[in-house]
Scaffold this motif. Structure first.
Motif, PDB file in Angstrom:
ATOM      1  N   ALA A 247       0.826  -1.208   0.000  1.00 58.99           N
ATOM      2  CA  ALA A 247       0.000   0.000   0.000  1.00 58.99           C
ATOM      3  C   ALA A 247       0.860   1.258   0.000  1.00 58.99           C
ATOM      4  O   ALA A 247       0.470   2.273  -0.585  1.00 58.99           O
ATOM      5  N   CYS A 248       2.021   1.199   0.642  1.00 58.02           N
ATOM      6  CA  CYS A 248       2.919   2.358   0.664  1.00 58.02           C
ATOM      7  C   CYS A 248       4.018   2.246  -0.399  1.00 58.02           C
ATOM      8  O   CYS A 248       4.228   3.158  -1.189  1.00 58.02           O
ATOM      9  N   HIS A 249       4.716   1.115  -0.404  1.00 56.76           N
ATOM     10  CA  HIS A 249       5.858   0.969  -1.297  1.00 56.76           C
ATOM     11  C   HIS A 249       5.454   0.543  -2.707  1.00 56.76           C
ATOM     12  O   HIS A 249       6.314   0.501  -3.596  1.00 56.76           O
ATOM     13  N   GLN A 250       4.163   0.218  -2.903  1.00 53.28           N
ATOM     14  CA  GLN A 250       3.597  -0.178  -4.188  1.00 53.28           C
ATOM     15  C   GLN A 250       4.086  -1.571  -4.605  1.00 53.28           C
ATOM     16  O   GLN A 250       5.153  -2.023  -4.202  1.00 53.28           O
ATOM     17  N   GLN A 251       3.266  -2.232  -5.408  1.00 54.37           N
ATOM     18  CA  GLN A 251       3.576  -3.600  -5.825  1.00 54.37           C
ATOM     19  C   GLN A 251       4.860  -3.669  -6.648  1.00 54.37           C
ATOM     20  O   GLN A 251       5.563  -4.680  -6.634  1.00 54.37           O
TER      21      GLN A 251
END
Length: 342
Positions: A247-251
């Motif tokens: 959610a923060c560092h992205q997939q």
């Protein structure tokens, strides 16, 4: 015989008696029973800002898509460490006045995720602000509506130190001379969301989740495997990363400029010695300029889970660093605990 098909008075009287009886059973008796509910010993009261945020949460109909109830079934284990109990709602369910109860926060649908423990899952203020401005900035697949009226566009030269600037990516806001500033109502709403954390229950009697048939079968298989000497299957680091970190560092590991740092190509992620990376996950981190703070996950993740996540991060998106073992995480956890005790 009441002759309901002929006697309208009897029909109305019977309907009223039925309504009164059901109201007593469904509403009045439970309301009296709840008078005996007390808050948990360590449960904090809502501050005024958090209560104002709760009012904003209710006014915008957030309970229509988000629940705040962890049911006692195994599939709800992802939303909290334990099933919810009445005491969890003691401070948020105070009566508005003699005649009115506060609106229900339990919800009945999960169009969006349950929020019972979101203050632990998503502790960063910047994440919530980006999510409220436009949910697609942090969760590309989100169907949640945006709330841009809770923010204002301010000329860059007029921004003060007291303003909370939201680092919206260029693809969602491309006006270099303007900044997105959070209004008090959304800051209060975020403060309320950050306060949503399950309180530890006193004593050893913690409610348990009822395992599903599938979980029970897997448990029996695992028990049989342990008796036969076979090892348990390895944890899926990619799946854990998606649930905890993406959610923060992205997939794709690229993070969000000005909000969350990238993991792809990170010197820390590629360091052969994983100690610093483990410490960051355990304790959180707040020393990167131009990025928001990372909350600690030491209380939420086991040594094995942290090892699986870090191994995934250190071997994905072009990163090439050695795998992390649970034993390494355990040693760093013990070191951090000793440092904190001194």
């Amino acid at each position: 015989m009441l002759d309901l098909h002929k006697n309208l008075k009897n029909l109305v009287l019977l309907s009223f008696i039925g309504f009164a009886g059901l109201s007593t059973i469904v509403a009045i008796i439970p309301a009296y029973q709840l008078e005996d509910v007390q808050p948990l010993p360590d449960e904090p009261k809502l501050t005024q800002n958090q209560r104002d945020g709760l009012n904003t949460y209710i006014a915008n109909g957030c309970a229509a898509c988000h629940t705040q109830q962890v049911r006692n079934i195994e599939m709800d284990n992802m939303w909290g460490k334990r099933p919810s109990i009445p005491s969890d709602y003691y401070y948020s369910k105070q009566r508005m006045d003699l005649w009115r109860q506060s609106p229900s926060l339990l919800g009945s649908e999960r169009t969006g995720p349950d929020l019972t423990n979101v203050g632990n899952r998503q502790a960063a203020q910047q994440w919530h602000l980006l999510h409220m401005y436009n949910p697609r900035t942090v969760v590309k697949e989100s169907v949640m509506p945006a709330y841009p009226w809770m923010f204002e566009e301010v000329d860059s030269s007029m921004v003060t130190d007291n303003d909370v600037v939201v680092p919206v990516p260029k693809e969602f806001f491309d006006k270099p001379h303007l900044k997105i500033v959070a209004k008090p109502e959304v800051l209060n709403l975020v403060a309320y969301l950050q306060s949503l954390k399950q309180t530890e229950l006193p004593g050893p009697q913690t409610p348990k989740f009822i395992p599903s048939i599938k979980e029970a079968a897997q448990g029996a298989t695992a028990e049989a495997g342990s008796k036969s000497g076979s090892t348990a299957p390895a944890l899926d680091g990619a799946k854990l990363f998606s649930q905890t970190c993406a959610a923060c560092h992205q997939q794709n590991g690229q993070g969000l400029p000005g909000a969350f740092p990238p993991l792809a190509g990170s010197d820390i992620a590629n360091d052969k010695d994983p100690k610093l990376m483990i410490e960051i996950v355990l304790q959180g981190y707040n020393s990167l300029p131009n990025y928001g703070p990372m909350p600690p996950f030491g209380d939420q993740l086991s040594d094995e889970e942290i090892a699986a996540i870090l191994t995934h991060e250190r071997s994905s998106w072009g990163n090439d660093a050695p795998a992390v073992t649970a034993e390494e995480v355990k040693k760093v956890r013990e070191f951090v605990a000793r440092e904190a005790a001194q």
